[in-house]
Design an enzyme around this catalytic site. Structure first.
Site, PDB file in Angstrom:
ATOM      1  N   HIS A 265      -5.262   0.668  -2.325  1.00 49.21           N
ATOM      2  CA  HIS A 265      -4.434   1.200  -1.242  1.00 49.21           C
ATOM      3  C   HIS A 265      -5.111   2.378  -0.558  1.00 49.21           C
ATOM      4  CE1 HIS A 265      -3.166   4.837  -3.453  1.00 49.21           C
ATOM      5  NE2 HIS A 265      -3.007   4.059  -4.526  1.00 49.21           N
ATOM      6  N   CYS A 283      -4.640   3.001  -9.938  1.00 48.89           N
ATOM      7  CA  CYS A 283      -4.903   2.260  -8.709  1.00 48.89           C
ATOM      8  C   CYS A 283      -6.349   2.474  -8.254  1.00 48.89           C
ATOM      9  CB  CYS A 283      -3.963   2.719  -7.593  1.00 48.89           C
ATOM     10  SG  CYS A 283      -2.246   2.222  -7.835  1.00 48.89           S
TER      11      CYS A 283
END
Length: 324
Positions: A265, A283
């Protein structure tokens, strides 16, 4: 005198009749001395009704029984392991299942086939035999069960680009295809992500993955879904968002690659760390511009491979197919 002559004539005629009868009753060898019909030295006995009757073999070699004709739906020779291009015939051992990917879709090269049944399956071997998987080009693969009511099939390696896959699950049919072979390799030793398309390098991004204690594990992942805006809250896995290690943030251009909350992201707050060190909670952080390219190009089934990190992706979250 006449009476005596008639008696002699009758006697002669009678003798001739007896002689003719004797000649007719003789064996032919005696009647025709030029015909050789000498009997065999050891004549064959008359067959018994209990004797078996031998039927000549139709096999020219006469040393093995004739092979049964092949089934019209036998798996063709040379078919890769795990595949069966023949149509299913017979009685279905289960109710019509749900097949994913959906019919007519195009997906990434790491996407497995998922077949969900309406009830738990007790005879898994029979169920597998009733599911016929084939592809063009053909590739070997295997079945594996996620639960008693869901079986999956994947190739041993990624699907080739632009493969057409056909499924016949006891009469329930589906077909899908793969797109370009788009593969993201995230290397923890260099903090870089290299993306290839059909074997050629398409992009190279600086990245920041999970910090020590929150490491992004080694393994082969694949895209599960994506969203332009996601709220990430540490409270969802037991860490209060008000604690020093907690957070609650809106994340943009989020592409999820497992079912444990990990995404590629946009992370504008960590651009200075990307390519240098790991600062995330698991992440893969990338810059806003790189996140947009990734979001626009990656979709369901596209693989994300993490290397040179800490630990292995063994979490039983339903997306660990490539570790099974």
């Amino acid at each position: 005198m006449r009476h005596q002559l008639r008696g002699r004539i009758a006697a002669v005629l009678g003798a001739l009749v007896v002689l003719a009868a004797m000649v007719g009753a003789m064996p032919r060898a005696l009647a025709d001395p030029e015909l050789d019909v000498s009997a065999p030295a050891d004549p064959l006995p008359a067959p018994s009704l209990s004797d078996p009757i031998e039927v000549p073999s139709l096999d020219a070699s006469d040393d093995s029984p004739a092979a049964a004709p092949p089934s019209p739906f036998a798996i063709p020779e040379g078919t890769p392991a795990g595949q069966d291009p023949t149509p299913f015939t017979g009685t279905a051992p289960f109710a019509p299942p749900t097949i994913d990917p959906a019919n007519g879709t195009t997906i990434g090269v790491a996407m497995p086939i998922s077949i969900a049944f309406t009830a738990p399956v007790t005879d898994q071997a029979t169920a597998e035999q009733a599911i016929h998987i084939s592809s063009d080009p053909p590739v070997p693969g295997k079945f594996y069960w996620m639960t008693a009511s869901q079986v999956r099939w994947r190739p041993f390696d990624f699907w080739p680009a632009h493969t057409v896959v056909n499924i016949d699950a006891a009469g329930t049919k589906s077909s899908f295809s793969t797109g370009d072979a788009l593969v993201a390799m995230a290397d923890n030793s260099t903090h870089m992500m290299t993306i290839t398309r059909n074997g050629d390098v398409a992009q190279t991004f600086p990245i920041s993955m999970g910090k020590p204690g929150r490491d992004t594990p080694n393994g082969t992942y694949y895209v599960q879904g994506k969203s332009p805006d996601v709220v990430m809250d540490s409270a969802t896995y037991g860490v209060p968002n008000t604690s020093p290690d907690g957070y609650r943030v809106h994340v943009h251009l989020a592409v999820r690659f497992d079912n444990s909350g990990n995404f590629v992201h946009s992370a504008p707050w960590s651009v200075a760390d990307q390519g240098e060190r790991n600062v995330s909670h698991g992440c893969i952080n990338v810059s806003p511009s790189d996140a947009k390219w990734f979001y626009d190009n990656f979709g369901a089934g596209d693989p994300v491979v993490v290397t040179n990190s800490v630990g292995s992706y063994t979490q039983n979250d339903g997306a660990q197919d490539w570790q099974l």
